[in-house]
Design an enzyme around this catalytic site. Structure first.
Site, mmCIF file in Angstrom:
data_model
loop_
_atom_site.group_PDB
_atom_site.id
_atom_site.type_symbol
_atom_site.label_atom_id
_atom_site.label_comp_id
_atom_site.label_asym_id
_atom_site.label_seq_id
_atom_site.Cartn_x
_atom_site.Cartn_y
_atom_site.Cartn_z
ATOM 1 N N GLU A 237 -54.600 3.115 -34.764
ATOM 2 C CA GLU A 237 -55.737 3.350 -35.768
ATOM 3 C C GLU A 237 -55.149 3.432 -37.079
ATOM 4 O O GLU A 237 -54.199 4.234 -37.264
ATOM 5 C CB GLU A 237 -56.530 4.643 -35.289
ATOM 6 C CG GLU A 237 -57.709 5.219 -36.355
ATOM 7 C CD GLU A 237 -58.464 6.230 -35.848
ATOM 8 O OE1 GLU A 237 -57.885 7.044 -35.178
ATOM 9 O OE2 GLU A 237 -59.728 6.186 -36.140
ATOM 10 N N ASP B 99 -53.149 11.455 -32.636
ATOM 11 C CA ASP B 99 -54.524 10.905 -33.360
ATOM 12 C C ASP B 99 -54.583 12.016 -34.536
ATOM 13 O O ASP B 99 -54.874 13.317 -33.994
ATOM 14 C CB ASP B 99 -55.499 10.769 -32.697
ATOM 15 C CG ASP B 99 -56.864 10.042 -33.374
ATOM 16 O OD1 ASP B 99 -56.646 10.112 -34.697
ATOM 17 O OD2 ASP B 99 -57.790 9.424 -32.915
ATOM 18 N N HIS C 284 -65.104 3.475 -36.975
ATOM 19 C CA HIS C 284 -66.275 3.975 -37.787
ATOM 20 C C HIS C 284 -66.086 4.021 -39.213
ATOM 21 O O HIS C 284 -65.006 3.779 -39.631
ATOM 22 C CB HIS C 284 -66.325 5.740 -37.192
ATOM 23 C CG HIS C 284 -64.902 6.339 -37.006
ATOM 24 N ND1 HIS C 284 -64.605 6.952 -38.006
ATOM 25 C CD2 HIS C 284 -63.882 6.236 -36.173
ATOM 26 C CE1 HIS C 284 -63.464 7.362 -37.904
ATOM 27 N NE2 HIS C 284 -62.992 7.144 -36.646
ATOM 28 N N HIS D 183 -67.247 10.786 -38.532
ATOM 29 C CA HIS D 183 -67.781 9.532 -37.810
ATOM 30 C C HIS D 183 -69.004 8.850 -38.152
ATOM 31 O O HIS D 183 -70.232 9.182 -37.732
ATOM 32 C CB HIS D 183 -67.871 9.996 -36.330
ATOM 33 C CG HIS D 183 -66.646 10.011 -35.388
ATOM 34 N ND1 HIS D 183 -65.907 11.149 -35.218
ATOM 35 C CD2 HIS D 183 -66.012 8.780 -34.863
ATOM 36 C CE1 HIS D 183 -64.691 10.693 -34.722
ATOM 37 N NE2 HIS D 183 -64.887 9.461 -34.418
ATOM 38 N N GLU E 68 -59.737 1.421 -34.656
ATOM 39 C CA GLU E 68 -59.343 1.874 -33.627
ATOM 40 C C GLU E 68 -59.233 1.623 -32.284
ATOM 41 O O GLU E 68 -60.208 1.761 -31.431
ATOM 42 C CB GLU E 68 -59.301 3.402 -33.366
ATOM 43 C CG GLU E 68 -60.838 3.939 -33.599
ATOM 44 C CD GLU E 68 -60.780 5.552 -33.270
ATOM 45 O OE1 GLU E 68 -59.996 6.222 -32.773
ATOM 46 O OE2 GLU E 68 -61.946 6.001 -33.955
ATOM 47 N N ASP F 217 -57.772 9.122 -41.227
ATOM 48 C CA ASP F 217 -57.776 9.143 -39.787
ATOM 49 C C ASP F 217 -56.983 8.060 -39.362
ATOM 50 O O ASP F 217 -57.182 6.862 -39.490
ATOM 51 C CB ASP F 217 -59.183 8.839 -39.490
ATOM 52 C CG ASP F 217 -59.535 8.997 -37.802
ATOM 53 O OD1 ASP F 217 -58.455 9.361 -37.096
ATOM 54 O OD2 ASP F 217 -60.742 8.629 -37.321
HETATM 55 CO CO CO Z 1 -61.136 7.741 -35.874
#
Ligand code: CO
Length: 299
Positions: free
Chosen positions: A284, A91, A161, A169, A194, A102
């Protein structure tokens, strides 16, 4: 007029795209390093260095959570562990001037291809569902259904998010299950979806281990103790974005981190573990919501 919509200007959109492109390249190259016997610390540092070489900054430390650990594991400064036959979640976060990409993939050294496919397929179905005006409940329902078709459960207490400048976030939460209430997505919003899949109970709990922290407020009160004050000033370079303890060096570093945590200035992100100890996979992407769909920035 530079405003594309209520959320992002075209200049901001360009920075989101640029951080996404960097992330895609770093992800591809880091994934190749994840093999049985490879150093976890060297892998994380490789990813973070490559982000900077390509003109970005890490938006958070490279996360390399394994097996039943779903999220928030990054190696510490003296971590000598190596990858085993693990299910590894890579990640990565990249930002340019605070505009964040992200994304995560699962590198499976444990031979559970169906579990990996479940979160991946759920992510693709979710992406197909996104457009301005969609309710986040619909996205959660699609994720739950897709993972269910593989015979697994989504992790219900982890969500996608929103992303805002220097906020990794932000609202809205994007659920991984069908929920009772939701949020309508708007054109120009930047979100990360995600899904996590598991054969376990489908929940995670905090462990008492962590290496990742963030400063709780943008303008923290500076402590009087010189060592804590100096360290906090170094941390403020990251604004409220997450950082790893291993980014810092000096005398009594563990003690000073504890002091800053106790006084409520910084806060750790505990490693999140599946409650029944079952394997967890994750997928994600970050995307910009458009009128009739979305633009994935991290492919
Ligand atoms: Co994330």
């Amino acid at each position: 007029m530079d405003t594309m919509n209520n959320y992002s200007t075209s200049e901001e959109i360009e920075k989101y795209r640029q951080s996404g492109r960097i992330l895609a390249e770093v992800q591809e190259k880091t994934a190749k390093k994840i093999t049985v016997g490879a150093s976890i610390l060297e892998t994380a540092v490789f990813a973070e260095d490559l982000i900077r070489d390509l003109g970005g900054q890490p938006a958070f430390p490279c996360n390399l959570s394994r097996n039943e650990d779903a999220a928030h594991y990054t190696p510490g400064a003296n971590d000598t562990s190596v990858f085993g036959e693990d299910m590894v979640k890579l990640d990565i976060g990249v930002h340019i001037d605070g505009y964040i990409a992200d994304a995560a993939i699962t590198i499976d050294l444990s031979d559970h291809p169906e579990l990996v496919e479940a979160s991946k397929a759920a992510l693709e179905s979710a992406i197909d569902t996104v457009h301005a005006g969609v309710d986040t409940r619909e996205i959660g329902a699609v994720i739950e259904k897709t993972i269910g078709e593989f015979g697994y459960k989504p992790i219900s207490n982890l969500t996608g998010h929103g992303l805002l400048q220097y906020q990794s976030h932000a609202p809205p939460a994007i659920p991984n299950i069908a929920t009772r209430s939701g949020t309508i997505l708007q054109e120009g919003q930047v979100i990360a979806i995600e899904p996590f899949a598991t054969a376990g109970a489908g929940r995670v709990k905090d462990t008492s281990k962590w290496e990742i922290y963030h400063i709780k407020t943008e303008k923290p009160a500076l402590p009087r103790i010189p060592r804590a004050r100096a360290l906090l000033k170094e941390m403020m370079e990251y604004k409220t974005l997450p950082f790893a303890k291993r980014y810092f060096s000096g005398e009594k570093i563990d003690f000073t981190f504890r002091q800053l945590t106790k006084s409520g200035i910084i806060e750790p992100y505990p490693i999140l573990r599946e409650t029944t100890g079952a394997l967890v996979s994750q997928a994600e992407h970050t995307m910009i919501v458009t009128e009739d769909g979305c633009e994935v920035t991290t492919r």
